[in-house]
Motif scaffolding. Structure first.
Motif, PDB file in Angstrom:
ATOM      1  N   ALA A 198       0.834  -1.202   0.000  1.00 36.10           N
ATOM      2  CA  ALA A 198       0.000   0.000   0.000  1.00 36.10           C
ATOM      3  C   ALA A 198       0.873   1.258   0.000  1.00 36.10           C
ATOM      4  CB  ALA A 198      -0.928  -0.009   1.213  1.00 36.10           C
ATOM      5  N   VAL A 199       1.947   1.217   0.784  1.00 34.74           N
ATOM      6  CA  VAL A 199       2.886   2.348   0.816  1.00 34.74           C
ATOM      7  C   VAL A 199       3.568   2.514  -0.542  1.00 34.74           C
ATOM      8  CG1 VAL A 199       5.019   3.201   1.856  1.00 34.74           C
ATOM      9  CG2 VAL A 199       3.265   2.165   3.297  1.00 34.74           C
ATOM     10  N   ARG A 200       4.027   1.400  -1.123  1.00 34.63           N
ATOM     11  CA  ARG A 200       4.699   1.441  -2.428  1.00 34.63           C
ATOM     12  C   ARG A 200       3.778   2.001  -3.509  1.00 34.63           C
ATOM     13  NH1 ARG A 200       4.737  -4.143  -4.206  1.00 34.63           N
ATOM     14  NH2 ARG A 200       2.612  -3.496  -4.710  1.00 34.63           N
ATOM     15  N   PRO A 231      10.403   3.754   0.171  1.00 38.84           N
ATOM     16  CA  PRO A 231       9.832   2.697  -0.672  1.00 38.84           C
ATOM     17  C   PRO A 231      10.631   2.427  -1.944  1.00 38.84           C
ATOM     18  CG  PRO A 231       8.470   4.684  -0.721  1.00 38.84           C
ATOM     19  CD  PRO A 231       9.450   4.860   0.379  1.00 38.84           C
ATOM     20  N   PHE A 232      11.227   3.448  -2.530  1.00 42.51           N
ATOM     21  CA  PHE A 232      12.026   3.234  -3.744  1.00 42.51           C
ATOM     22  C   PHE A 232      13.355   2.567  -3.405  1.00 42.51           C
ATOM     23  CE2 PHE A 232       9.137   6.750  -4.748  1.00 42.51           C
ATOM     24  CZ  PHE A 232       8.527   6.230  -5.881  1.00 42.51           C
ATOM     25  N   GLU A 233      13.955   2.974  -2.291  1.00 46.00           N
ATOM     26  CA  GLU A 233      15.165   2.302  -1.823  1.00 46.00           C
ATOM     27  C   GLU A 233      14.886   0.829  -1.522  1.00 46.00           C
ATOM     28  OE1 GLU A 233      17.462   5.914   0.505  1.00 46.00           O
ATOM     29  OE2 GLU A 233      15.640   5.074   1.404  1.00 46.00           O
ATOM     30  N   LEU A 234      13.729   0.557  -0.933  1.00 46.85           N
ATOM     31  CA  LEU A 234      13.372  -0.821  -0.600  1.00 46.85           C
ATOM     32  C   LEU A 234      13.127  -1.654  -1.850  1.00 46.85           C
ATOM     33  CD1 LEU A 234      12.766  -2.918   1.569  1.00 46.85           C
ATOM     34  CD2 LEU A 234      10.404  -2.086   1.622  1.00 46.85           C
ATOM     35  N   MET A 235      12.472  -1.075  -2.859  1.00 45.50           N
ATOM     36  CA  MET A 235      12.267  -1.797  -4.112  1.00 45.50           C
ATOM     37  C   MET A 235      13.597  -2.170  -4.744  1.00 45.50           C
ATOM     38  SD  MET A 235       8.957  -0.165  -6.091  1.00 45.50           S
ATOM     39  CE  MET A 235       8.916   1.507  -5.441  1.00 45.50           C
ATOM     40  N   ASP A 236      14.558  -1.250  -4.686  1.00 42.87           N
ATOM     41  CA  ASP A 236      15.884  -1.532  -5.224  1.00 42.87           C
ATOM     42  C   ASP A 236      16.563  -2.659  -4.460  1.00 42.87           C
ATOM     43  OD1 ASP A 236      15.783   0.277  -7.281  1.00 42.87           O
ATOM     44  OD2 ASP A 236      17.226   1.685  -6.427  1.00 42.87           O
TER      45      ASP A 236
END
Length: 297
Positions: A198-200, A231-236
């Motif tokens: 949901a955050v992403r 969230p973008f750092e986590l996706m990476d």
């Protein structure tokens, strides 16, 4: 219920190799298998670097590190390892047909007393358990990346999972020093990833709507919400392709446009920019994994 002493982890990627090392650190006998010897070699190199760092930082002794590696076998011989496993954990690619085929093969090899478990958070137990003859022995045991560090492990019951299987899986998670979060009813994404999703999704809406850029959104999440990374750092970190494949699967099931991958995510995947593992995702990275700057969209 047979005590879990011997574990087979299928898949030697970032998750599978770390899950195997966590089990070996906890005193269990572990085999981590892969079709590709070069993948196993990369996994061993990564694990030795991490364990050496733990020794250097005083988190474990050199003797403890050596004993853990003595309990860990990295091998292409999956079938032999499966025949003596008390617990099989699948950590393969996030494609349902691959997982179902894999579990059908593993069920024919492993003892009838063995628990079969998937590390997937996107596919619920029932979607895979129907491929095996004893679905009551099937559950999801979902670790978080990096598995060597993260404490939470979700243990998920399918419609046919037995109480004995759930009890044994939960006891296993506790034995390896993790904190079990038990779901008594299956739902795609389970607990943590549904909240993260949901955050992403909201972060992507803010980006694609032109309200804020990647850096601003990540900074807000870290400095206002207390997240360890945005969230973008986590996706990476986890791999942009992982979330992309999950979204594709959900859209195939629901037909709801809201379940389709975001345009920017699809663009990155098409370019092969999958995050840290490829050197570029939302950000670019050095060979050592240090963030260098934004990756132009």
């Amino acid at each position: 219920m047979t005590p879990i002493r011997t574990v087979l982890v299928v898949g030697s990627g970032a998750m599978g190799s770390q899950i195997a090392m966590v089990c070996a650190n906890a005193g269990l006998t572990v085999a981590c298998t892969d079709l590709d010897q070069s993948a196993l070699d990369r996994a061993e190199s990564m694990l030795r670097t991490r364990m050496e760092s733990n020794v250097a930082k005083g988190r474990m002794t050199a003797a403890q590190r050596d004993a853990a590696f003595d309990r860990l076998t990295l091998t292409t011989d999956r079938d032999t390892a499966a025949r003596t496993a008390d617990l099989v954990i699948e950590a393969a690619v996030e494609k349902l047909d691959v997982k179902r085929s894999l579990f059908a093969e593993l069920a024919a090899l492993a003892p009838d007393t063995a628990i079969l478990a998937s590390n997937s958070s996107s596919f619920v137990p029932s979607s895979m358990a129907s491929a095996v003859p004893l679905p009551e022995r099937f559950c999801n045991i979902h670790f978080f990346n990096p598995a060597l560090v993260m404490k939470c492990v979700e243990v998920v019951r399918g419609p046919e999972t037995s109480d004995e299987t759930m009890a044994a899986a939960t006891a296993f998670v506790e034995k390896i020093g993790k904190t079990p979060v038990v779901l008594e009813k299956e739902i795609p994404g389970f607990v943590a990833n549904r909240i993260l999703g949901a955050v992403r999704d909201e972060a992507l809406r803010l980006l694609e709507g032109g309200y804020a850029d990647v850096v601003a959104i990540d900074t807000a999440c870290r400095t206002a919400l207390g997240y360890p990374m945005g969230p973008f750092e986590l996706m990476d970190l986890t791999g942009i392709d992982i979330g992309y494949l999950v979204k594709k699967q959900r859209f195939a099931e629901s037909g709801d446009p809201a379940d389709e991958p975001a345009e920017t995510v699809a663009r990155l995947v098409e370019r092969g920019d999958l995050g840290r593992k490829t050197g570029s995702g939302w950000y670019t990275y050095s060979e050592s994994g240090e963030k260098q700057g934004l990756n132009p969209l």
